[in-house]
Design a protein around this motif. Structure first.
Motif, short mmCIF file in Angstrom:
data_model
loop_
_atom_site.label_atom_id
_atom_site.label_comp_id
_atom_site.label_asym_id
_atom_site.label_seq_id
_atom_site.Cartn_x
_atom_site.Cartn_y
_atom_site.Cartn_z
N SER A 288 -34.08 -63.85 -29.52
CA SER A 288 -34.22 -63.83 -28.07
C SER A 288 -32.99 -63.24 -27.38
N LYS A 289 -31.98 -62.87 -28.16
CA LYS A 289 -30.74 -62.37 -27.57
C LYS A 289 -29.99 -61.54 -28.59
N SER A 290 -29.30 -60.49 -28.10
CA SER A 290 -28.43 -59.70 -28.97
C SER A 290 -27.49 -58.89 -28.08
N ASN A 291 -26.22 -58.86 -28.47
CA ASN A 291 -25.27 -58.03 -27.70
C ASN A 291 -24.91 -56.76 -28.46
N ALA A 292 -25.73 -56.43 -29.46
CA ALA A 292 -25.42 -55.25 -30.27
C ALA A 292 -26.67 -54.41 -30.51
N LEU A 293 -27.08 -54.27 -31.76
CA LEU A 293 -28.10 -53.30 -32.15
C LEU A 293 -29.45 -53.46 -31.45
N TYR A 294 -29.82 -54.70 -31.13
CA TYR A 294 -31.18 -54.94 -30.63
C TYR A 294 -31.21 -55.32 -29.15
N GLY A 295 -30.07 -55.32 -28.50
CA GLY A 295 -29.98 -55.75 -27.11
C GLY A 295 -30.07 -54.60 -26.12
N ASP A 296 -29.55 -54.85 -24.92
CA ASP A 296 -29.67 -53.88 -23.82
C ASP A 296 -28.99 -52.55 -24.12
N THR A 297 -27.95 -52.58 -24.97
CA THR A 297 -27.25 -51.34 -25.31
C THR A 297 -27.80 -50.72 -26.59
N GLY A 298 -28.80 -51.39 -27.18
CA GLY A 298 -29.40 -50.90 -28.42
C GLY A 298 -30.88 -50.60 -28.24
N SER A 299 -31.72 -51.23 -29.06
CA SER A 299 -33.15 -50.92 -29.04
C SER A 299 -33.92 -51.68 -27.95
N LYS A 300 -33.21 -52.54 -27.20
CA LYS A 300 -33.83 -53.30 -26.10
C LYS A 300 -35.02 -54.14 -26.61
N ALA A 301 -34.79 -54.80 -27.72
CA ALA A 301 -35.89 -55.56 -28.35
C ALA A 301 -35.82 -57.06 -28.10
N THR A 302 -34.64 -57.57 -27.77
CA THR A 302 -34.47 -59.02 -27.81
C THR A 302 -34.46 -59.67 -26.44
N ASP A 303 -35.41 -60.54 -26.23
CA ASP A 303 -35.45 -61.44 -25.07
C ASP A 303 -36.53 -62.48 -25.35
N GLU A 304 -36.60 -63.50 -24.52
CA GLU A 304 -37.55 -64.59 -24.78
C GLU A 304 -39.00 -64.18 -24.60
N TYR A 305 -39.26 -63.22 -23.74
CA TYR A 305 -40.64 -62.77 -23.52
C TYR A 305 -41.17 -62.09 -24.78
N LYS A 306 -40.39 -61.18 -25.36
CA LYS A 306 -40.83 -60.47 -26.56
C LYS A 306 -40.93 -61.44 -27.75
N GLU A 307 -39.97 -62.36 -27.84
CA GLU A 307 -40.03 -63.36 -28.91
C GLU A 307 -41.32 -64.15 -28.83
N ALA A 308 -41.70 -64.55 -27.63
CA ALA A 308 -42.93 -65.33 -27.45
C ALA A 308 -44.17 -64.53 -27.85
N LEU A 309 -44.21 -63.26 -27.44
CA LEU A 309 -45.35 -62.41 -27.81
C LEU A 309 -45.46 -62.29 -29.33
N TYR A 310 -44.32 -62.09 -29.98
CA TYR A 310 -44.34 -61.93 -31.44
C TYR A 310 -44.75 -63.22 -32.12
N TYR A 311 -44.19 -64.33 -31.66
CA TYR A 311 -44.53 -65.63 -32.26
C TYR A 311 -46.02 -65.90 -32.17
N LYS A 312 -46.56 -65.75 -30.98
CA LYS A 312 -47.98 -66.07 -30.78
C LYS A 312 -48.89 -65.11 -31.54
N SER A 313 -48.53 -63.82 -31.58
CA SER A 313 -49.39 -62.85 -32.27
C SER A 313 -49.36 -63.06 -33.78
N MET A 314 -48.19 -63.42 -34.33
CA MET A 314 -48.11 -63.67 -35.78
C MET A 314 -48.83 -64.95 -36.17
N ARG A 315 -48.74 -65.96 -35.32
CA ARG A 315 -49.49 -67.20 -35.58
C ARG A 315 -51.00 -66.91 -35.57
N GLU A 316 -51.41 -66.14 -34.59
CA GLU A 316 -52.84 -65.81 -34.44
C GLU A 316 -53.34 -65.06 -35.66
N TRP A 317 -52.61 -64.02 -36.06
CA TRP A 317 -53.03 -63.20 -37.20
C TRP A 317 -53.08 -64.01 -38.50
#
Length: 402
Positions: A288-317
């Motif tokens: 849900s957070k990163s100050n390096a490779l996956y954060g705002d200065t990197g791939s912009k992948a980490t935050d609580e919204y994206k974590e929630a989407l991934y968690y729920k979709s993997m549980r569903e699948w």
């Protein structure tokens, strides 16, 4: 009457075959470390606190590793004591035995020797066996190694023959009656290590290992590949007119598809050997957070919204397909990147160190499942005080794909 009581108990005794892939027995990766060093082990009361929280979430199967640390034995003790206090309490454990190579982590200033194993491996396996025998009603799976074969683990990886040796050893103990016959043995490793990646992994020892384990426990981490292999990541050209949330949702849908493609690659390799056995997700997660490779200065992948989407979709699948998913992880831990508070490794939990449920679990807070439960004396509340607008201000749109 006594005989009848014992028969009833035996009838209700759950096995790995009963719980793995059963959506009524959700799985989770667990570490209870609160401090920035594993020198401070979680206490039995702290572990009980966590078990009650996880049980309230519907989690009934945990994966932990490093049996030489006190946490593993204390976790089993905590679950045992909760079961004594409440016979209806259910929690089962996949016990991970840490395996590494000779001179792992540059011990004694020597280079790791990936063709020889550490002498400590025997002690780790022996400890896993002892704990399983002490708590056969709780330990249902032993995993030999954690990402121990994947070659990017340059400081400790071993060849598949080492894992095969110990898997066969444990299977022999089952055959002889020293371990329960319905205990399942596996190794928990990256999808590539299970034949889903480069051909360099396709060795005879791996093929034998696939035949020797009771099921395959594979790891998939699309989040890491938003930096290392971003083939699926980013806003597509035809998505330019979507709003920000739609752009994020589309990228996260592709992350799920990417994880499924890695599962498919392992399945295809396994079946090419004429083998058909279960594959479960031994580890996957989204920080849900990163100050390096996956954060705002990197791939912009980490935050609580994206974590929630991934968690729920993997549980569903996984629930829909009769698979277990040991989501990584239940609680944030800060020892993993002790010198960098905002490092992604410290923020994979669904609950943070302040006892706040991240966005993925807000609905459970609303449902009151955590009522009366605390962690470190704090009730389980929502991050951002439940303010969705405040949360969304921290959410970034993935970069445009080139």
């Amino acid at each position: 009457m006594l005989g009848c009581h014992n028969k009833t108990q035996a009838t209700h005794e759950k096995t790995a075959a009963d719980i793995l892939g059963n959506p009524k027995y959700l799985a989770m990766s667990y570490g209870g470390y609160r401090e920035n060093t594993r020198d401070v082990q979680p206490t039995v009361p702290e572990l009980k606190e966590d078990m009650k929280i996880l049980s309230a979430m519907g989690i009934k199967v945990l994966r932990t590793y490093n049996v030489h640390l006190d946490q593993a034995a204390n976790l089993l003790k905590a679950i045992h004591e909760l079961k004594v206090a409440d016979p209806n309490f259910e929690m089962y454990v996949m016990l991970g035995a840490w395996i590494d190579c000779k001179n792992a982590f540059n011990s004694a200033n020597s280079e790791p020797d990936h063709n020889q194993e550490s002498e400590r491996n025997a002690v780790e396996i022996e400890t896993a066996v002892r704990l399983t025998k002490a708590y056969p009603d709780i330990v249902k799976i032993i995993a030999v190694g954690n990402e121990a074969m994947v070659k990017w683990a340059t400081s400790y990886y071993v060849q598949p023959g080492v894992i095969l040796k110990w898997v066969n050893h444990l299977q022999d103990l089952k055959q002889s009656g020293e371990l329960p016959s319905d205990l399942w043995i596996t190794s928990s490793d990256n999808f590539a290590s299970w034949g889903g990646g480069d051909a360099e992994y396709h060795t005879e020892d791996l093929n034998k290992l696939i035949k020797a384990v009771d099921y395959i426990s594979m790891h998939t981490y699309p989040m890491h590949d938003t930096h290392y292999h971003p083939v699926f990541w980013g806003v597509e050209e035809n998505e330019a007119d979507l709003n920000d949330v739609e752009k994020i949702d589309a990228s996260m849908a592709r992350a799920k598809t990417y994880a499924i493609s890695q599962y498919d690659s392992v399945y295809n390799y396994m079946t090419s050997l004429g083998v058909k056995k279960p594959i479960h997700i031994g580890e996957t997660g989204w920080a849900s957070k990163s100050n390096a490779l996956y954060g705002d200065t990197g791939s912009k992948a980490t935050d609580e919204y994206k974590e929630a989407l991934y968690y729920k979709s993997m549980r569903e699948w996984t629930n829909e397909n009769g698979m277990s998913c040991f989501f990584f992880e239940a609680f944030d831990e800060q020892w993993k990147d002790a010198n960098n508070l905002l490092g992604s490794e410290n923020h994979f939990g669904l609950i943070n160190l302040q006892g706040e449920a991240k966005y993925a679990l807000w609905d459970l807070v609303d449902q009151g499942v955590f009522k009366g439960l605390t962690r470190n004396g704090k009730p389980i509340t929502k991050t951002f005080r439940g303010d969705i607008e405040a949360l969304m201000k921290t959410v970034t749109v993935p970069p445009i794909k080139h």
